[in-house]
Scaffold this motif. Sequence first.
Motif, short mmCIF file in Angstrom:
data_model
loop_
_atom_site.label_atom_id
_atom_site.label_comp_id
_atom_site.label_asym_id
_atom_site.label_seq_id
_atom_site.Cartn_x
_atom_site.Cartn_y
_atom_site.Cartn_z
N ASN A 71 15.35 -25.42 -3.61
CA ASN A 71 16.36 -26.37 -3.03
C ASN A 71 17.70 -25.76 -2.90
O ASN A 71 18.37 -25.27 -3.86
N TYR A 72 18.44 -26.01 -1.93
CA TYR A 72 19.95 -25.39 -1.95
C TYR A 72 20.63 -26.91 -1.32
O TYR A 72 20.57 -27.41 -0.24
N ASP A 73 21.60 -27.00 -2.35
CA ASP A 73 22.55 -28.24 -1.86
C ASP A 73 24.08 -27.80 -2.08
O ASP A 73 24.39 -27.00 -2.62
N LEU A 74 24.73 -28.63 -1.07
CA LEU A 74 26.23 -28.28 -1.07
C LEU A 74 26.71 -29.61 -1.69
O LEU A 74 26.60 -30.70 -0.84
N LEU A 75 27.64 -29.57 -2.39
CA LEU A 75 27.99 -30.59 -3.47
C LEU A 75 29.55 -30.82 -3.17
O LEU A 75 30.26 -29.98 -3.37
N ASP A 76 29.99 -32.17 -3.15
CA ASP A 76 31.36 -32.59 -3.29
C ASP A 76 31.84 -32.31 -4.76
O ASP A 76 30.96 -32.68 -5.84
N PRO A 77 32.81 -31.55 -4.90
CA PRO A 77 33.05 -30.83 -6.45
C PRO A 77 33.58 -32.13 -7.46
O PRO A 77 33.39 -32.02 -8.72
N ILE A 78 34.08 -33.33 -6.71
CA ILE A 78 34.46 -34.41 -7.60
C ILE A 78 33.18 -35.41 -7.94
O ILE A 78 33.00 -35.62 -9.00
N THR A 79 32.48 -35.73 -6.74
CA THR A 79 31.70 -36.88 -7.09
C THR A 79 30.12 -36.27 -7.18
O THR A 79 29.23 -37.08 -7.54
N HIS A 80 30.00 -35.12 -6.82
CA HIS A 80 28.77 -34.20 -6.92
C HIS A 80 27.80 -34.84 -5.95
O HIS A 80 26.62 -34.72 -5.92
N GLU A 85 22.26 -29.79 2.91
CA GLU A 85 21.09 -29.42 2.05
C GLU A 85 20.48 -28.34 2.96
O GLU A 85 20.48 -28.23 4.08
N GLY A 86 19.73 -27.54 2.10
CA GLY A 86 18.70 -26.56 2.65
C GLY A 86 17.69 -26.53 1.77
O GLY A 86 17.57 -27.04 0.54
N HIS A 87 16.39 -25.75 2.06
CA HIS A 87 15.36 -25.54 1.23
C HIS A 87 14.46 -24.25 1.54
O HIS A 87 14.72 -23.76 2.65
N LYS A 88 14.00 -23.62 0.72
CA LYS A 88 13.06 -22.61 1.22
C LYS A 88 11.66 -22.94 0.72
O LYS A 88 11.37 -23.08 -0.50
N ALA A 89 10.69 -22.75 1.64
CA ALA A 89 9.45 -22.79 1.29
C ALA A 89 9.11 -21.34 0.75
O ALA A 89 9.70 -20.38 1.13
N SER A 90 8.04 -21.15 0.09
CA SER A 90 7.79 -19.78 -0.38
C SER A 90 7.39 -18.92 1.00
O SER A 90 6.47 -18.84 1.51
N PHE A 91 8.42 -18.02 1.45
CA PHE A 91 8.43 -17.36 2.61
C PHE A 91 7.15 -16.26 2.30
O PHE A 91 6.30 -16.09 3.05
N CYS A 92 7.13 -15.67 1.20
CA CYS A 92 6.15 -14.80 0.76
C CYS A 92 6.52 -14.48 -0.84
O CYS A 92 7.20 -13.79 -0.98
N LEU A 93 6.01 -15.10 -1.74
CA LEU A 93 6.32 -15.13 -3.13
C LEU A 93 5.50 -13.81 -3.48
O LEU A 93 4.29 -13.38 -3.53
N GLU A 94 6.36 -12.71 -4.01
CA GLU A 94 6.12 -11.34 -4.29
C GLU A 94 6.97 -10.61 -5.23
O GLU A 94 8.10 -11.06 -5.40
N ASP A 95 6.33 -9.77 -5.89
CA ASP A 95 7.31 -8.68 -6.71
C ASP A 95 8.02 -7.81 -5.80
O ASP A 95 7.53 -6.85 -5.38
N THR A 96 9.10 -8.39 -5.51
CA THR A 96 10.11 -7.19 -4.66
C THR A 96 10.33 -6.10 -5.26
O THR A 96 10.42 -4.95 -4.94
N SER A 97 10.69 -6.26 -6.57
CA SER A 97 11.17 -5.33 -7.58
C SER A 97 10.93 -5.55 -9.08
O SER A 97 10.70 -6.83 -9.15
N CYS A 98 11.02 -4.78 -9.84
CA CYS A 98 10.49 -5.09 -11.07
C CYS A 98 11.72 -4.29 -12.28
O CYS A 98 12.10 -3.23 -11.71
#
Length: 185
Positions: A71-80, A85-98
Amino acid sequence: MYALECAAEENCLARSAYRPGVSKISSRVLLRFPQRVKNQGTVDFLPVKPRHQWEWHSCHQHYHSMEAFSNYDLLDPITHRKVAEGHKASFCLEDTSCDPGVQRRYACTAHIQGLSPGCYDTYHANIDCQWIDITDVHPGNYILKVTVNPDFLVAESDFSNNVIQCNIVYTGTYVDTQNCRITSF
């Protein structure tokens, strides 16, 4: 909007994008950012749903193994208070690098999703839904909050490193990001 049709199907835009009268030639302002997630644990990070329950997204031509990977949230720095907002479903959960000495085991091309210990899953800023739609946000100071595994659906030994927050200055033209740090929920 024409280039965002697939993202719109995944509800990756602000509510105002779905109002009647929004045309395919209108534009949106997107706060794009990359995301790199590391499995620092000792066991695989696997989707909760078994493979036969993954959802096919025909527009993007891939399976979603998790409904909310981040989840991606943009918050007010005083009141929070959440201002966008945004979100990311698993586009493709993988080992991109290790890490050195660790072998990749999960790859989308093999239709096996997961994240091995010592490996990273990387989402570049140019892919759909790797953003927050800030079309309706006024210039100012904000906090960007990124939460991985936000619903705690995947068991982890320690959830304390699942949130990062950054200070954001949005000028209306560009964004300056500073002081990114791991925080608690």
